[in-house]
Design a protein around this motif. Sequence first.
Motif, short mmCIF file in Angstrom:
data_model
loop_
_atom_site.label_atom_id
_atom_site.label_comp_id
_atom_site.label_asym_id
_atom_site.label_seq_id
_atom_site.Cartn_x
_atom_site.Cartn_y
_atom_site.Cartn_z
N ASN A 44 0.84 -1.20 0.00
CA ASN A 44 0.00 0.00 0.00
C ASN A 44 0.88 1.25 0.00
OD1 ASN A 44 -2.15 1.79 0.22
ND2 ASN A 44 -2.29 1.57 2.45
N LYS A 45 0.72 2.09 -1.01
CA LYS A 45 1.53 3.30 -1.13
C LYS A 45 0.90 4.50 -0.42
CE LYS A 45 4.41 1.07 -3.67
NZ LYS A 45 5.71 0.62 -3.10
N CYS A 46 -0.28 4.30 0.14
CA CYS A 46 -0.95 5.35 0.92
C CYS A 46 -1.13 6.64 0.11
CB CYS A 46 -0.18 5.64 2.21
SG CYS A 46 -0.05 4.24 3.33
N GLU A 47 -1.51 6.50 -1.17
CA GLU A 47 -1.61 7.69 -2.02
C GLU A 47 -2.79 8.58 -1.66
OE1 GLU A 47 -0.56 4.32 -5.09
OE2 GLU A 47 -1.72 4.51 -3.24
N LEU A 51 -6.87 5.34 1.58
CA LEU A 51 -5.91 4.25 1.70
C LEU A 51 -5.07 4.37 2.98
CD1 LEU A 51 -4.73 3.79 -2.00
CD2 LEU A 51 -5.99 2.14 -0.59
N ARG A 52 -4.85 5.59 3.44
CA ARG A 52 -4.14 5.76 4.72
C ARG A 52 -5.04 5.33 5.88
NH1 ARG A 52 -2.31 10.31 1.92
NH2 ARG A 52 -3.74 11.75 2.96
N HIS A 55 -5.17 1.60 5.88
CA HIS A 55 -3.92 1.09 6.42
C HIS A 55 -3.98 1.08 7.95
CE1 HIS A 55 0.41 0.40 5.19
NE2 HIS A 55 0.54 0.48 6.51
N PHE A 76 4.50 3.07 9.19
CA PHE A 76 3.35 3.87 8.77
C PHE A 76 3.38 5.29 9.34
CE2 PHE A 76 -1.37 4.79 9.30
CZ PHE A 76 -1.57 5.12 7.97
N TYR A 79 3.52 8.49 7.27
CA TYR A 79 2.37 8.78 6.41
C TYR A 79 1.21 9.42 7.19
CZ TYR A 79 4.69 5.80 3.00
OH TYR A 79 5.60 5.26 2.11
N VAL A 85 -6.56 10.17 10.42
CA VAL A 85 -5.71 8.99 10.26
C VAL A 85 -4.97 8.72 11.56
CG1 VAL A 85 -3.75 8.02 9.01
CG2 VAL A 85 -5.47 9.36 7.78
#
Length: 219
Positions: A44-47, A51-52, A55, A76, A79, A85
């Motif tokens: 997972n690139k957390c774009e 997605l963050r 994660h 993590f 990010y 988040v």
Amino acid sequence: MNIKQIKNDILKIKTTTFGISIPELKKFAKQIAKDDYKDFLDNNKCETFELRLLHAFVLGFAKDDINTLLDYFEKFVPYVDDWAVNDSLCQSFKIARKYPEIVWKYLMKYKKSKKEFESRIVSVMLLSHYLKDEYIDRVLKVLDSLCTNDYYSQMGVAWALATAVAYYPEKCIEYMKSEDCHLDDITHRKTLQKIRESYRVSDKVKQYIKENMKRHVKR
């Protein structure tokens, strides 16, 4: 589970005010945690914000050795650049309650951090998992020492202290009135505001704070 499929499935979900709803993200997170959480976290690139968040939830639902999960937690941290988040990560990482000393020792590496969200991670982890008899004295000392140069780090400490007051009013008030309290004026004021707004704090305690806890700002 293939991360490309996860992304495709996420894009199909109807959006809410913030994008994808938290319940939908948690459903995905539970499924990923059961299937192959490492594959997801490794790739997972957390774009995106979603997605963050995903994660963070996967980390919370994953079952594994505590040191393995802390390694993923640490990867993590860079990010985490948003309060939602940040708080989702901390509040969902409930394995901290099973291994409190191991997680405590890990968190202390961020105690002197001047980065806004690293500081907030500490305060929100403490309020989420460490407001207990055996930790409260240590919690107050750590909260007092955190860097609060930025808004979200200030609010993290204020939220943690206001929550602690609900459970340990006498101890927390004694600390805030003592010379051992080194809160900056903004964080002190925000803490009092959070206490007044809290539904957990009794009216008696709120009244006492209103009458006795106002700080005269010198600067």
